[in-house]
Write a protein that holds these residues in place. Structure first.
Motif, PDB file in Angstrom:
ATOM      1  N   THR A   4      -9.046  -0.299   3.737  1.00 36.61           N
ATOM      2  CA  THR A   4      -8.208  -1.327   3.325  1.00 36.61           C
ATOM      3  C   THR A   4      -7.441  -2.031   4.316  1.00 36.61           C
ATOM      4  OG1 THR A   4      -7.703  -0.196   1.264  1.00 36.61           O
ATOM      5  CG2 THR A   4      -6.310  -1.818   1.770  1.00 36.61           C
ATOM      6  N   ASN A  99      -1.828  -4.191   9.530  1.00 38.21           N
ATOM      7  CA  ASN A  99      -1.777  -3.076   8.687  1.00 38.21           C
ATOM      8  C   ASN A  99      -2.923  -2.019   9.099  1.00 38.21           C
ATOM      9  OD1 ASN A  99      -1.584  -1.197   6.785  1.00 38.21           O
ATOM     10  ND2 ASN A  99      -0.642  -2.708   5.176  1.00 38.21           N
ATOM     11  N   THR A 103      -3.956   5.779   4.289  1.00 38.00           N
ATOM     12  CA  THR A 103      -3.784   6.450   2.986  1.00 38.00           C
ATOM     13  C   THR A 103      -3.527   8.014   3.324  1.00 38.00           C
ATOM     14  OG1 THR A 103      -5.842   6.756   2.468  1.00 38.00           O
ATOM     15  CG2 THR A 103      -4.796   4.627   1.740  1.00 38.00           C
ATOM     16  N   ASP A 121       6.840   6.304   5.603  1.00 37.68           N
ATOM     17  CA  ASP A 121       6.550   5.995   4.107  1.00 37.68           C
ATOM     18  C   ASP A 121       6.255   4.559   4.206  1.00 37.68           C
ATOM     19  OD1 ASP A 121       9.213   5.225   4.296  1.00 37.68           O
ATOM     20  OD2 ASP A 121       9.971   5.712   2.514  1.00 37.68           O
ATOM     21  N   TRP A 122       6.591   3.601   4.726  1.00 38.99           N
ATOM     22  CA  TRP A 122       6.309   2.178   4.781  1.00 38.99           C
ATOM     23  C   TRP A 122       5.011   2.041   5.445  1.00 38.99           C
ATOM     24  CZ3 TRP A 122       5.525   0.429   9.869  1.00 38.99           C
ATOM     25  CH2 TRP A 122       6.096   1.046  10.748  1.00 38.99           C
ATOM     26  N   THR A 125       0.071   4.905   2.880  1.00 37.50           N
ATOM     27  CA  THR A 125       0.296   4.684   1.347  1.00 37.50           C
ATOM     28  C   THR A 125      -0.201   5.729   0.575  1.00 37.50           C
ATOM     29  OG1 THR A 125      -0.331   2.345   1.629  1.00 37.50           O
ATOM     30  CG2 THR A 125      -0.677   3.219  -0.874  1.00 37.50           C
ATOM     31  N   ASP A 126       0.439   6.335  -0.398  1.00 39.26           N
ATOM     32  CA  ASP A 126       0.339   7.643  -1.276  1.00 39.26           C
ATOM     33  C   ASP A 126      -0.818   6.977  -2.267  1.00 39.26           C
ATOM     34  OD1 ASP A 126      -0.117   9.869  -2.901  1.00 39.26           O
ATOM     35  OD2 ASP A 126       1.940   9.985  -3.445  1.00 39.26           O
ATOM     36  N   ASP A 127      -2.271   7.395  -2.068  1.00 41.70           N
ATOM     37  CA  ASP A 127      -3.407   6.882  -2.941  1.00 41.70           C
ATOM     38  C   ASP A 127      -3.721   7.940  -3.880  1.00 41.70           C
ATOM     39  OD1 ASP A 127      -4.253   8.198  -0.805  1.00 41.70           O
ATOM     40  OD2 ASP A 127      -6.233   6.910  -0.944  1.00 41.70           O
TER      41      ASP A 127
END
Length: 131
Positions: A4, A99, A103, A121-122, A125-127
């Motif tokens: 991503t 970015n 994940t 946490d910023w 990403t929790d996917d």
């Protein structure tokens, strides 16, 4: 692993500066080449911001500090509020960096501490499907 790309991620200097060790830890994780490339690009872009904040912090210590008996500068309590006001203003500045699209799935079974993931946490990403 799906990659991503969300270009132009806005972060504060505080996010970079205060979490630099965690960024370094996550940068040590072995990742597939494309993901590692994106993370390396993020680190290259974030490094000058970290360095600039550190230089400004030193400048503020020189401005507000007084030498102790060993010649080290210390910001006295009566000047700490002014120091912190200026430093916090600096930390609040937003900058744009790539970015890396990190994940939890991309990190896989890599050994990463909970403290590091909490600090980032910023950035990560929790996917996962855990609800």
């Amino acid at each position: 692993f799906p990659v991503t790309i969300r270009r132009g991620m806005k972060v504060t200097l505080a996010q970079i500066y205060q979490n630099w060790l965690a960024i370094g830890e996550i940068a040590q994780v072995k990742l597939p080449a494309a993901r590692a490339f994106k993370l390396a690009r993020f680190v290259r872009e974030a490094q000058p911001h970290f360095d600039d904040v550190e230089k400004q912090r030193v400048t503020l210590v020189e401005k507000y500090g007084v030498p102790d008996t060993k010649g080290n500068l210390t910001v006295e309590p009566e000047k700490m509020a002014n120091f912190m006001t200026e430093f916090n203003e600096l930390l609040g500045v937003e900058v744009e960096v790539s970015n890396p699209g990190l994940t939890l799935t991309a990190l896989g079974d890599a050994p990463v501490s909970a403290l590091t993931l909490n600090a980032l946490d910023w950035l990560v990403t929790d996917d996962t499907d855990s609800k």
